[in-house]
Motif scaffolding. Structure first.
Motif, mmCIF file in Angstrom:
data_model
loop_
_atom_site.group_PDB
_atom_site.id
_atom_site.type_symbol
_atom_site.label_atom_id
_atom_site.label_comp_id
_atom_site.label_asym_id
_atom_site.label_seq_id
_atom_site.Cartn_x
_atom_site.Cartn_y
_atom_site.Cartn_z
ATOM 1 N N UNK A 1 -12.331 0.205 3.450
ATOM 2 C CA UNK A 1 -13.673 -0.369 3.149
ATOM 3 C C UNK A 1 -14.512 0.447 2.271
ATOM 4 N N UNK B 1 0.162 2.010 10.379
ATOM 5 C CA UNK B 1 -0.046 0.965 9.381
ATOM 6 C C UNK B 1 -1.534 0.315 9.627
ATOM 7 N N UNK B 2 -1.564 -0.035 10.766
ATOM 8 C CA UNK B 2 -2.526 -0.735 11.177
ATOM 9 C C UNK B 2 -3.950 -0.246 10.687
ATOM 10 N N UNK B 3 -3.907 1.062 10.580
ATOM 11 C CA UNK B 3 -5.154 1.686 9.811
ATOM 12 C C UNK B 3 -5.400 1.355 8.365
ATOM 13 N N UNK B 4 -4.557 0.663 7.721
ATOM 14 C CA UNK B 4 -4.433 0.215 6.365
ATOM 15 C C UNK B 4 -5.032 -1.172 6.291
ATOM 16 N N UNK B 5 -5.024 -2.000 7.378
ATOM 17 C CA UNK B 5 -5.414 -3.301 7.158
ATOM 18 C C UNK B 5 -7.005 -3.567 7.156
ATOM 19 N N UNK B 6 -7.327 -4.365 6.746
ATOM 20 C CA UNK B 6 -8.521 -4.857 6.685
ATOM 21 C C UNK B 6 -8.960 -5.203 8.200
ATOM 22 N N UNK C 1 -12.159 -7.450 9.572
ATOM 23 C CA UNK C 1 -13.639 -8.229 9.164
ATOM 24 C C UNK C 1 -14.655 -8.375 10.252
ATOM 25 N N UNK D 1 0.760 -1.346 0.023
ATOM 26 C CA UNK D 1 0.036 0.073 0.224
ATOM 27 C C UNK D 1 0.870 1.443 -0.091
ATOM 28 N N UNK E 1 -14.845 -0.133 8.197
ATOM 29 C CA UNK E 1 -13.468 0.604 8.219
ATOM 30 C C UNK E 1 -12.706 0.377 9.464
ATOM 31 N N UNK E 2 -11.330 0.444 9.159
ATOM 32 C CA UNK E 2 -10.238 0.298 10.400
ATOM 33 C C UNK E 2 -10.066 1.447 11.178
ATOM 34 N N UNK E 3 -10.226 2.709 10.331
ATOM 35 C CA UNK E 3 -9.353 3.734 11.019
ATOM 36 C C UNK E 3 -10.647 4.240 11.925
ATOM 37 N N UNK E 4 -11.877 4.454 11.412
ATOM 38 C CA UNK E 4 -12.830 4.755 12.687
ATOM 39 C C UNK E 4 -13.030 3.890 13.589
ATOM 40 N N UNK F 1 -21.418 -6.916 4.259
ATOM 41 C CA UNK F 1 -20.229 -5.724 4.115
ATOM 42 C C UNK F 1 -18.862 -6.223 4.609
ATOM 43 N N UNK F 2 -18.756 -7.380 5.020
ATOM 44 C CA UNK F 2 -17.577 -8.044 5.760
ATOM 45 C C UNK F 2 -17.109 -7.210 6.646
ATOM 46 N N UNK F 3 -17.536 -6.072 7.071
ATOM 47 C CA UNK F 3 -17.032 -5.482 8.394
ATOM 48 C C UNK F 3 -16.986 -4.224 8.214
ATOM 49 N N UNK G 1 -6.245 0.246 -0.551
ATOM 50 C CA UNK G 1 -6.096 -0.307 0.708
ATOM 51 C C UNK G 1 -7.364 -0.713 1.392
ATOM 52 N N UNK G 2 -7.363 -2.102 2.091
ATOM 53 C CA UNK G 2 -8.538 -2.749 2.447
ATOM 54 C C UNK G 2 -8.912 -1.831 3.687
ATOM 55 N N UNK G 3 -8.161 -1.322 4.227
ATOM 56 C CA UNK G 3 -8.635 -0.823 5.813
ATOM 57 C C UNK G 3 -9.731 0.503 5.503
#
Lengths: 456, 456
Positions: free
Chosen positions: A319, B136-141, B143, A118, B344-347, B340-342, A315-317
């Protein structure tokens, strides 16, 4: 058509070893003479083969056999269009997921770009800019159809796939999965029949099951995509309401439909009066040449509902997905208000800021050869280390390989065994109800190809 | 029960003017003597009235009539439990929404905290911290069921409503709407009957329509919430599968069920074997005293699926909700993977960071009196400026007022008229299918009460 027959013949000869990878093919003029057809027919045949990534054109030099025909892609166990059936796949999938989300594992199961694939720095810059310049706006609710600026920028991007749509035609969704779910809801009622490629992405099957729809499995070629004859047969036999199709880099096989097949699919849909729901999530991740056209690009009858997302390409994060639904748009918006109201504001503003920054094309130019390289290395390992009789696909885009093991090996047993060694992949059964017991999907999204010896 | 009868009598007397707002009620001992009941019965009656916000206890001084009984809340046009019916409300609502999302308007329609009612500085600090420390964690999916740390912190928060749940029991959703949608999907099949309060939040009706369910309208008291006799009658008559209930500050009326009614609702559900889907989205926004208990707090039989979100109490831009589904949890997760799979990570990471910062209670302590004050000012304007015969509710929490206009006025006509003057509110019809033509919902979420003269 004559050129298609010639292309098919040539392909067969290449597979049989008449021309080897990297070898130069006969010049257009000489082949035209030898086959006694016009020059333009040969050119069309070569272009078709090029489009299908079997051969490549080199400037001022002619056509060459592509470098990647090391392992011949094979059809997965042939799928007949079975009687339409209700699904019960969700338990299975939820179970596999619950047991594979573990940081200790080596993940060949996750078809999502990890951090290093990413554009981290640019995304961080954009995040900071959003917080600095648009902060209080990130706190406000965004309801369906989503933030106008992002819709505008996504409409611009769709041009690369040959789609000319206005920002107003785009609805932002919670990933491609919600886009697909809303599309199915808009088109189908419980009990309706939905055709899917077999194998296809398990998320389609989850959505079909969740909505009480029935599935019709259509054979799909791991290289050339949906088998249109099988689809036509099925459509004559059963009242198919919609067909979900991943024309560009099927998940799991990587299959790619050529433009001719895409046009023909739409004619077929027109003749048999069903809607095509297109999943174009991997369309931007072709390894070489230009981006393959989306089905939507050939859609003159509003037959195609287009779904995509930034999860694979950016980026999958985030969504963030979107849907271009044409005649179904107002129904999609109503369904989304019921389903989730809309998507979170910050990811939308971040994506808009990032797209505006102009970095996206550079990022894609960076990851495309990375994914291509990953797949090539992985295919070498598969060829050298997997048991005799293993077959694997060689996609021209994305980061997935679909593997068929020799008959004696059950992929679900292998899945359990691998997991005991902290290695994960997805067994074939999640991509189709009762088929693909010998198959598995391997993802090489983040350079994991280097470890793929450990996978067996 | 005797104390309930006494409380009802006292309430009637207060309404009839025997005791005026701010006046001291008889001491417990003297009333006990006068009514010839035990002291503890009088205490129980006073506590019930206090819980219902009719009277308030002052330390070492006794009980006083609450200050807010200026306008007597009135039942909306009485709703009979009509034959269960399919809905067709979504066109209507989508239409109203499409035409009211306009910055030029004065919004009495939006039941969402605007910027000034959100903890902007703290949210910005938390945002920056997430980007700095967890980037970088905010970029990960992420679920379903969502990020563990946020689930843990939300489980902690639920304690304030009397719910003791483990982090594992929480599933993070795309707002309360997805939580509700998934709950209905888990419990019901198309054609099933769902009881709702009438009036109720239009999102419930959208979800019911979208899933092909049928609605049973149950009368609800604008002050005391769901009419349990009407619900029992309906449940005897029809096979109700689920009842959606907003026990704490119904949207639109602001009605609040007392603990006794909450317990009785669960008994009723047990007797008639239906599931209660609780919407507790406004539970944290009580104006005074302690947070009202959630229905889930009284749930010993896993009858309640609890849904809530941070959209009203913290920030709607996050679109973060959650569901505690008990026995239905695995179905909820499967449905969410399909839906929806899940989220978003950032919120999710931002909300977790904010909750950890410990600012949330301070923020709530700031906005509660703000909303209370808004409503009081608005009620004064309504009393002084709205036409003779107007009735309005006086909620003890949240920021909504439900208004019934005199018979000659149609709220939908008024809605059009107001919109022509760039003023928006929600006409009563969106909260129930065929009722509430004279009603409207006014939101005073951001101090807009000051302009509410302009609303008529």
């Amino acid at each position: 058509m004559k050129y298609q027959a010639i292309a098919r013949d040539l392909k067969q000869k290449i597979d049989q070893g008449l021309f080897r990878p990297g070898e130069r093919l006969p010049s257009v003029r000489s082949l035209s003479g030898r086959l006694d057809v016009s020059v333009s027919t040969v050119v069309a045949a070569y272009q078709l083969l090029e489009q299908e990534r079997h051969i490549e054109a080199r400037a001022k030099s002619g056509f060459y056999v592509g470098p990647k025909s090391l392992i011949r892609p094979t059809l997965p166990p042939k799928v007949k269009s079975l009687r339409p059936a209700r699904l019960s796949i969700s338990d299975h999938i939820a179970d596999i997921f619950a047991n594979t989300r573990n940081d200790q594992y080596t993940h060949f199961d996750l078809a999502l770009p990890q951090r290093e694939c990413q554009p981290q720095t640019a995304l961080k810059t954009s995040s900071n800019r959003v917080l600095r310049q648009q902060f209080p706006q990130t706190l406000l609710m965004s309801t369906s159809p989503g933030i106008p600026e992002l819709r505008r920028l996504l409409a611009q991007r769709l041009l690369s796939g040959g789609c000319l749509v206005s920002p107003e035609q785009i609805v932002i969704t919670n990933g491609c999965q919600e886009a697909l779910m809303l599309s199915l809801q808009a088109v189908c009622s419980p009990g309706d029949l939905v055709a899917v490629e077999s194998p296809c992405y398990y998320g389609f099957l989850l959505a079909i099951e969740s909505l009480g729809l029935k599935v019709v499995n259509i054979a799909t070629d791991p290289q050339h995509g949906l088998d249109l004859n099988a689809l036509e047969d099925a459509a004559k036999q059963w009242p198919i309401k919609a067909c979900i199709c991943t024309a560009n880099f099927n998940n799991p096989t990587g299959g790619l439909m050529n433009d001719e097949s895409k046009r023909e699919l739409l004619n077929l849909a027109e003749r048999n009066n069903f809607v095509v729901i297109e999943d174009d999530i991997l369309g931007e991740l072709h390894h070489e040449g230009s981006r393959p056209s989306s089905l939507k690009a050939f859609d003159h009858q509003e037959r195609v509902i287009y779904c995509s997302s930034l999860s694979k390409s950016l980026s999958p994060g985030l969504r963030l997905g979107w849907v271009v639904a044409g005649a179904y748009q107002s129904q999609i918006i109503e369904r989304q208000l019921a389903n989730s109201s809309g998507t979170a504001s910050f990811p939308q503003l971040l994506a808009a800021e990032y797209l505006k920054s102009g970095h996206f094309d550079k990022h894609l130019a960076r990851v495309r050869p990375l994914y291509q390289n990953n797949l090539e290395r992985a295919l070498n390992v598969i060829q050298n280390s997997f048991p005799e009789g293993t077959r694997a696909t060689q996609p021209a885009g994305g980061f997935l390989i679909w593997v068929a093991l020799p008959k004696k090996i059950n992929a679900l047993d292998l899945f359990e065994l691998a997991r005991a060694h902290n290695i994960c992949f997805l067994p074939g059964v999640v991509f189709g109800r009762q088929h693909f017991k010998r198959c598995l999907r391997l993802s090489f999204v983040s350079g994991a190809g280097v470890c793929c010896n450990r996978a067996v």
